[in-house]
Design an enzyme around this catalytic site. Structure first.
Site, PDB file in Angstrom:
ATOM      1  CB  SER A 148      -0.653  -0.155   1.026  1.00 58.73           C
ATOM      2  OG  SER A 148      -1.915   1.549   1.170  1.00 58.73           O
ATOM      3  CE1 TYR A 161      -4.693  -2.353   5.002  1.00 64.70           C
ATOM      4  CE2 TYR A 161      -3.023   0.015   4.559  1.00 64.70           C
ATOM      5  CZ  TYR A 161      -3.911  -1.534   4.185  1.00 64.70           C
ATOM      6  OH  TYR A 161      -4.667  -1.521   2.904  1.00 64.70           O
TER       7      TYR A 161
END
Length: 285
Positions: A148, A161
């Site tokens: 990401s 995350y």
């Protein structure tokens, strides 16, 4: 370059980027092994591929669907065995499955952090380990691991995350160097999407310490206002990266901006990012 041929295994294939990748790879004649916990979603994707192939009078792709929880190593091992048995020419593995968790570090407990890491990081590692022996027997093969932009920058509220996505990045880069040194036929790309219009935020879990129910709605509204890239555009960019053997694939102008910002201001990038995100959120309302 890695030619789009043979077959591809995709995790998280029932929706979002995974679904878009399945449709685009099928359109290029690639057979598919599709994995997700959402079996109904997988069947819908397979039916859409079959319908499109029939309408275009193209040769039908061989599509297998597999209900897989990527947090379970045994389930991943079974998936790899079934996928390679069904598709002996499988030469592309895309580790796309992922989840999100809302809350600051003080608001999430260890069990929730383990849950996210088991999917977003260990799922990638276990899948890579399960498929790599088969991929190494192919004339050319490719692993794609979804990190990401939060594997390059780390905003507040994303401790779990970002930890997982930074770990995917580090694992992927080190493994790529090992494969290069071994002169392996397996190439590896790590993907860093910015805001992509998927349901990952809507489907996110909230930390056990999150007591403000309005925060989820606010997070969804903010994400929708700044996410500009469609799943199809993300899939096309990933396929381009596979074909060109690009080691790092950035998706979206926002990802490219944040990547550059982090390079130039590694210690102070968040102050700039926070103002930019707030400005974009106001424009989106």
């Amino acid at each position: 370059m890695t030619e789009i041929r043979g077959a591809a295994a995709i995790t998280g294939a029932a929706s979002g980027i995974g679904r878009a990748l399945a449709l685009e790879l099928a359109a290029r004649g690639c057979d598919l092994a599709l994995a997700d916990r959402d079996e109904a979603g997988l069947q819908a994707v397979a039916a859409e591929i079959a319908k499109t192939s029939s309408q275009n009078k193209a040769s039908s792709q061989k599509v297998s669907v597999h209900r897989v929880d990527v947090s379970e190593p045994a389930a991943i091992a079974d998936f790899a065995q079934a996928a390679t048995s069904t598709h002996p020419g499988l030469n592309i593995v895309i580790n796309n499955a992922g989840v999100a968790l809302l809350g600051a570090f003080s608001e999430i407990d260890q069990a929730q952090m383990d849950w996210l890491m088991n999917i977003n990081f260990w799922g990638v590692v276990h899948s890579t380990r399960a498929f790599l022996p088969h991929l190494a027997t192919q004339p050319e093969a490719h692993i794609v691991n979804l990190s990401s932009i939060f594997g390059i920058v780390a905003p507040p509220g994303q401790t779990a995350y970002s930890a997982a996505k930074f770990a995917v990045r580090g694992f992927s880069e080190a493994l790529r160097h090992e494969l290069q040194m071994a002169k392996s036929p397996v190439r590896l790309s790590v993907v860093h999407p910015g805001g992509v219009l998927t349901n990952i935020v809507r489907n996110s879990r909230a930390g056990v310490g999150v007591t403000d129910n309005a925060r989820r709605a606010e997070s969804i509204e903010r994400f929708d206002s700044i996410a500009k890239t469609t799943p199809k555009a993300a899939a096309l960019r990933i396929i381009e990266g596979i074909e060109k053997n690009q080691p790092r694939i950035l998706i979206g102008n926002d990802a490219r901006f944040m990547d550059l910002l982090q390079r130039f201001r590694p210690e102070t990038y968040w102050a700039v990012m926070a103002k930019r995100i707030e400005r974009m959120s106001r424009k989106g309302k």
